[in-house]
Motif scaffolding. Structure first.
Motif, short mmCIF file in Angstrom:
data_model
loop_
_atom_site.label_atom_id
_atom_site.label_comp_id
_atom_site.label_asym_id
_atom_site.label_seq_id
_atom_site.Cartn_x
_atom_site.Cartn_y
_atom_site.Cartn_z
N PRO A 1 23.43 13.18 15.86
CA PRO A 1 22.88 12.43 17.00
C PRO A 1 22.26 13.33 18.06
O PRO A 1 21.44 12.86 18.86
CB PRO A 1 24.11 11.69 17.56
N ASN A 2 22.63 14.61 18.09
CA ASN A 2 22.08 15.53 19.08
C ASN A 2 20.80 16.20 18.62
O ASN A 2 20.25 17.05 19.32
CB ASN A 2 23.12 16.61 19.43
N ARG A 3 20.35 15.80 17.46
CA ARG A 3 19.12 16.36 16.90
C ARG A 3 17.95 16.09 17.85
O ARG A 3 17.84 15.02 18.44
CB ARG A 3 18.85 15.74 15.54
N LYS A 4 17.06 17.05 18.02
CA LYS A 4 15.91 16.88 18.89
C LYS A 4 15.05 15.70 18.41
O LYS A 4 14.70 15.61 17.25
CB LYS A 4 15.07 18.16 18.90
N GLY A 5 14.74 14.82 19.32
CA GLY A 5 13.93 13.65 18.98
C GLY A 5 14.74 12.48 18.47
O GLY A 5 14.19 11.42 18.20
N SER A 6 16.05 12.65 18.34
CA SER A 6 16.90 11.56 17.86
C SER A 6 16.88 10.41 18.84
O SER A 6 16.96 10.60 20.05
CB SER A 6 18.33 12.07 17.66
N PRO B 1 0.84 -1.21 0.00
CA PRO B 1 0.00 0.00 0.00
C PRO B 1 0.87 1.25 0.00
O PRO B 1 1.96 1.28 0.60
CB PRO B 1 -0.79 -0.13 1.31
N SER B 2 0.39 2.28 -0.66
CA SER B 2 1.20 3.50 -0.80
C SER B 2 1.52 4.13 0.55
O SER B 2 2.61 4.70 0.73
CB SER B 2 0.47 4.51 -1.70
N PHE B 3 0.60 4.04 1.53
CA PHE B 3 0.89 4.68 2.82
C PHE B 3 2.03 3.96 3.54
O PHE B 3 2.75 4.56 4.34
CB PHE B 3 -0.38 4.78 3.69
N VAL B 4 2.23 2.67 3.23
CA VAL B 4 3.34 1.92 3.84
C VAL B 4 4.67 2.36 3.22
O VAL B 4 5.65 2.62 3.94
CB VAL B 4 3.13 0.40 3.67
N THR B 5 4.71 2.43 1.90
CA THR B 5 5.96 2.85 1.25
C THR B 5 6.28 4.31 1.56
O THR B 5 7.45 4.68 1.73
CB THR B 5 5.87 2.64 -0.27
N ASP B 6 5.25 5.15 1.67
CA ASP B 6 5.48 6.54 2.04
C ASP B 6 6.03 6.64 3.46
O ASP B 6 6.94 7.43 3.74
CB ASP B 6 4.18 7.35 1.93
N TYR B 7 5.48 5.85 4.36
CA TYR B 7 5.95 5.85 5.74
C TYR B 7 7.41 5.40 5.79
O TYR B 7 8.24 6.00 6.50
CB TYR B 7 5.09 4.94 6.61
N ALA B 8 7.73 4.33 5.06
CA ALA B 8 9.11 3.82 5.05
C ALA B 8 10.08 4.88 4.54
O ALA B 8 11.18 5.06 5.10
CB ALA B 8 9.19 2.57 4.18
N LYS B 9 9.68 5.61 3.51
CA LYS B 9 10.53 6.66 2.97
C LYS B 9 10.75 7.77 3.98
O LYS B 9 11.89 8.20 4.23
CB LYS B 9 9.90 7.22 1.69
N ARG B 10 9.66 8.25 4.60
CA ARG B 10 9.78 9.32 5.60
C ARG B 10 10.60 8.86 6.79
O ARG B 10 11.44 9.60 7.33
CB ARG B 10 8.40 9.77 6.07
N HIS B 11 10.36 7.63 7.22
CA HIS B 11 11.08 7.09 8.37
C HIS B 11 12.58 7.04 8.10
O HIS B 11 13.40 7.47 8.93
CB HIS B 11 10.55 5.70 8.70
N ASN B 12 12.96 6.52 6.95
CA ASN B 12 14.39 6.39 6.63
C ASN B 12 15.07 7.74 6.48
O ASN B 12 16.23 7.92 6.89
CB ASN B 12 14.57 5.55 5.37
N GLU B 13 14.36 8.69 5.92
CA GLU B 13 14.93 10.03 5.80
C GLU B 13 15.17 10.63 7.18
O GLU B 13 16.21 11.25 7.43
CB GLU B 13 13.99 10.93 4.99
N TYR B 14 14.24 10.41 8.08
CA TYR B 14 14.38 10.94 9.44
C TYR B 14 15.53 10.26 10.17
O TYR B 14 16.34 10.92 10.84
CB TYR B 14 13.07 10.75 10.21
N VAL B 15 15.63 8.92 10.05
CA VAL B 15 16.71 8.19 10.72
C VAL B 15 18.07 8.64 10.20
O VAL B 15 19.03 8.80 10.97
CB VAL B 15 16.52 6.67 10.54
N LYS B 16 18.19 8.86 8.90
CA LYS B 16 19.46 9.31 8.33
C LYS B 16 19.84 10.69 8.87
O LYS B 16 21.01 10.95 9.17
CB LYS B 16 19.36 9.35 6.80
N ARG B 17 18.86 11.58 9.00
CA ARG B 17 19.16 12.90 9.55
C ARG B 17 19.62 12.79 11.00
O ARG B 17 20.52 13.50 11.44
CB ARG B 17 17.92 13.80 9.45
N CYS B 18 18.98 11.87 11.75
CA CYS B 18 19.37 11.67 13.15
C CYS B 18 20.76 11.06 13.25
O CYS B 18 21.54 11.41 14.14
CB CYS B 18 18.36 10.76 13.86
N ASN B 19 21.09 10.15 12.33
CA ASN B 19 22.43 9.55 12.33
C ASN B 19 23.50 10.59 12.01
O ASN B 19 24.61 10.53 12.55
CB ASN B 19 22.49 8.39 11.33
N ASP B 20 23.16 11.52 11.12
CA ASP B 20 24.11 12.58 10.78
C ASP B 20 24.28 13.56 11.94
O ASP B 20 25.35 14.16 12.10
CB ASP B 20 23.64 13.34 9.53
#
Length: 676
Positions: A214-219, A193-212
């Protein structure tokens, strides 16, 4: 085949049928080719849909259990929200239109995915060592929450996703026989379903930003990238029986529930609900890596009982009666393992936790005034956890099953050897019991196929009695009661002795003296005593404030004019019940001994009353006695001292001790044999 509506219409048009006639009508509707399957069509599906899950979080556990058992180490729950064009009238934009459970396990081969949507379609029935076993979880929990569940899965990144659907929507059920065999449709290729692939994309983008950063708020280091190379995605489409309709409330419920239920598994297993990682929560607050934990030395919970019991479960070959026996030695264990009647030997770990006063609470009551904790405080959050788990928390294979809040407390229970347990009232929010057991003992604990309930056999309680767990529980109940009484007394005294605290009794004493119009001079010996206390008060004020002596004298005089009479307290084991004192030299003070039974058995209870008039009346009486003694000299002074020290205090000490014994009733009810 006769349709249901035709049967109902025909039945209503005739006289009421007898039971046998109803049976004949029902059997006739089955048709000649009916194969008598164990699970019968629409009626069975609708009945099964009402199977008991207390809320959506409990139903969702089944899907998470399956993912963990399959070898997944990450499960993401994604919520779909209706778009503006798709939103129904009065539907909120934060409502949940679908829930996807996404795991990174090995996935399923197509026919297994189809089989998994049938009742009993599991792979671990003969290997009940994990958290799953019966193969009911996926279909049972899903149709309890929705009429359409879709399962997407693949075992290799090179494969396309296949989909299997269980659809019990009204339009689909209308095409099914009322009774008879109902099958799961064959799998087919289908994109996620499109909402699953959209969620996966948003999630991975957020995790990558947090990895870059680590002190990011909500990381959060527990947030992992979602690959979707292999795994399974279970989607509840348009769920119609969610406990909470809004995504925010549903998310909060799941985070709270999963944090406790999977607290032991979250070491190596990650759960993420709508973008937020689940944090482990220990309802006993003993795990230092859990939320709301405090070190014991900082006022946190302490473990007061921690034992691992080895037990044998057996069934009487003649009567079928179930038994659980505590094994006390290595020889007992060896004999149990070779006994033909023993079906399982396992361990039962029992732990009891004690919470200090104020550690888990909505408010702290001081002097009759309630000071409420903020709803975002740890104290308030701990209380909400305890409210849902007051009693014995049962954990099977490191996954919590349920909390039993009804202990054997009746006289017949006690006579049957089930123990002498405390009634789980308010104090039980401030101590907790956890029982962990191995799956070999499922029969002894009455584990159902949904792994949501536990119903131990009677021998389980007898085992705990032999291990003195009931005694330890009574000890905790008594500790909480006594600790709160002691704290209430101390706090009440602090309030009563606060220099800034108004006391109508002391004000009434001063006004009574003025109204009498007497200004009796002190005897010479008392004048000297009063002068000495005044000089001491002036010296103390000078040291504390740095004022000149003249300024300090004026300050002491102002204090005496403001409060000529006062009630104060002291501690002296074996001492008098009260003593008079000049205070700052210009005052009349009645000092009450907190170590005397007069205070413990009488005055402390007066302090705790919501209305202070009774205590203030006693204060006034003591002030009258203190005034009379302080203004007496010679033989009268010695008479007062003798009466207070040798007569009144001794008489009251003996009298209050005897009164306590008479009022306590049955000595056994006081549980004096339990060390506090």
């Amino acid at each position: 085949m006769i349709a249901t509506a035709e049967i109902e219409t025909d039945t209503m048009s005739k006289a009421p049928q007898t039971e046998i006639e109803r049976q004949k009508t029902t059997v006739a509707s089955l048709g000649k080719d009916f194969q008598f399957p164990l699970f019968n069509g629409r009626h069975a599906i609708e009945s099964q849909r009402k199977s008991g899950y207390k809320n959506t979080a409990r139903a969702a556990r089944e899907i998470i259990d399956n993912a963990f058992e399959s070898g997944a180490r990450n499960v993401w729950l994604a919520f779909d929200r209706p778009g503006t064009a798709d939103r129904a009238k009065h539907e909120r934009k934060d409502s949940v239109s679908a829930i996807a459970f996404i795991d990174d396990g090995p996935g399923m081969i197509p026919e297994m995915a189809r089989y998994a949507l049938s009742w009993g379609g599991g792979t671990r029935f003969e290997n009940p060592t994990g958290i799953g076993r019966f193969g009911f979880g996926l279909p049972n929990s899903s149709i309890n929450q929705t009429r359409r569940v879709e399962v997407y899965t693949r075992t290799s990144a090179k494969q396309s996703w296949i989909r299997v659907v269980l659809d019990i929507s009204p339009e689909r059920l209308d095409k099914l026989p009322v009774t008879g065999l109902v099958s799961v449709d064959a799998p087919s290729d289908a994109p996620l379903p499109s909402f699953v692939t959209d969620y996966a994309k948003r999630h991975n983008e957020y995790v990558k930003r947090c990895n870059d950063d680590p002190n990011r708020k909500g990381s959060d280091p527990k947030l992992k990238l979602m690959s979707l190379a292999t795994g399974t995605v279970v989607v509840w489409v348009k769920p119609d029986r969610l406990t909470a309709r809004s995504a925010a409330k549903l998310k909060e419920m799941m985070l709270d529930d999963f944090g406790v239920v999977y607290r032991y598994l979250l070491e190596d297993f990650n759960l993420v609900v709508d973008g937020t990682a689940v944090k482990k929560v220990d309802p006993l607050f003993l795990n230092q890596h859990s939320l709301y934990y405090e070190k014991p030395e900082d006022g946190g919970a302490t473990c007061t009982y921690d034992k691992e019991l080895t037990v044998a479960y057996s069934r009487d070959p003649e009567t079928g009666a179930q038994h659980l026996e505590l094994l006390l030695s290595v020889d007992d264990v060896r004999q149990a393992r070779v006994s033909p009647s023993v079906e399982g030997v396992g361990t039962v770990s029992v732990k009891i936790s004690r919470f200090p006063v104020g550690f888990a609470g909505e408010y702290v009551e001081t002097g009759g005034v309630k000071r409420y904790f903020a709803k975002d405080s740890d104290q308030y959050k701990r209380l909400q956890i305890r409210k849902k788990r007051r009693g014995v928390s049962f954990v099977r294979a490191n996954r919590e099953i349920d909390t039993v809040d009804v202990l054997p407390t009746t006289a017949s229970d006690k006579a049957s050897g089930l123990g002498d347990w405390p009634v789980l009232q308010g104090y039980a929010l401030h101590w907790g019991i956890e029982v962990r057991f191995s799956p070999q003992l499922d029969e002894a604990f009455g584990i159902g196929n949904d792994k949501q309930t536990v119903n131990p056999i009677e021998d389980f309680w007898r085992v705990l009695v032999k291990a003195e767990v009931d005694r330890a529980a009574r000890k905790e109940q008594k500790y909480q009661q006594e600790e709160r009484e002691r704290n209430d007394q101390e706090e009440a005294v602090r309030q009563a002795t606060n220099p800034d605290q108004s006391n109508p009794a002391t004000e009434a004493a001063a006004e009574a003296e003025t109204a009498m119009g007497r200004n009796r001079p002190l005897p010479p010996e008392r004048v000297e005593e009063s002068r000495k206390r005044f000089e001491e008060a002036v010296d103390d004020t000078t040291k504390a404030t740095g004022q000149t002596r003249d300024e300090a004298e004026e300050a002491v005089k102002r204090e005496a004019a403001k409060k000529k009479y006062a009630i104060q307290f002291f501690d002296a084991e074996g001492g008098v019940f009260y003593m008079p004192d000049f205070g700052n030299g210009l005052q009349r003070v009645a000092k009450i001994n907190r170590a005397h039974p007069f205070f413990k058995s009488f005055y402390a209870d007066l302090v705790k009353l919501p209305h202070p008039q009774a205590r203030q009346a006693v204060d006034l009486i003591l002030l009258a006695l203190a005034k009379a003694e302080l203004e007496a000299g010679g033989d009268v002074k010695r008479m007062y001292e003798h009466q207070r020290e040798a007569e009144w205090s001794t008489f009251l000490k003996l009298g209050f001790n005897i009164l306590d014994q008479l009022q306590s009733g049955d000595p056994e009810a006081r549980e004096e044999d339990i060390d506090p």
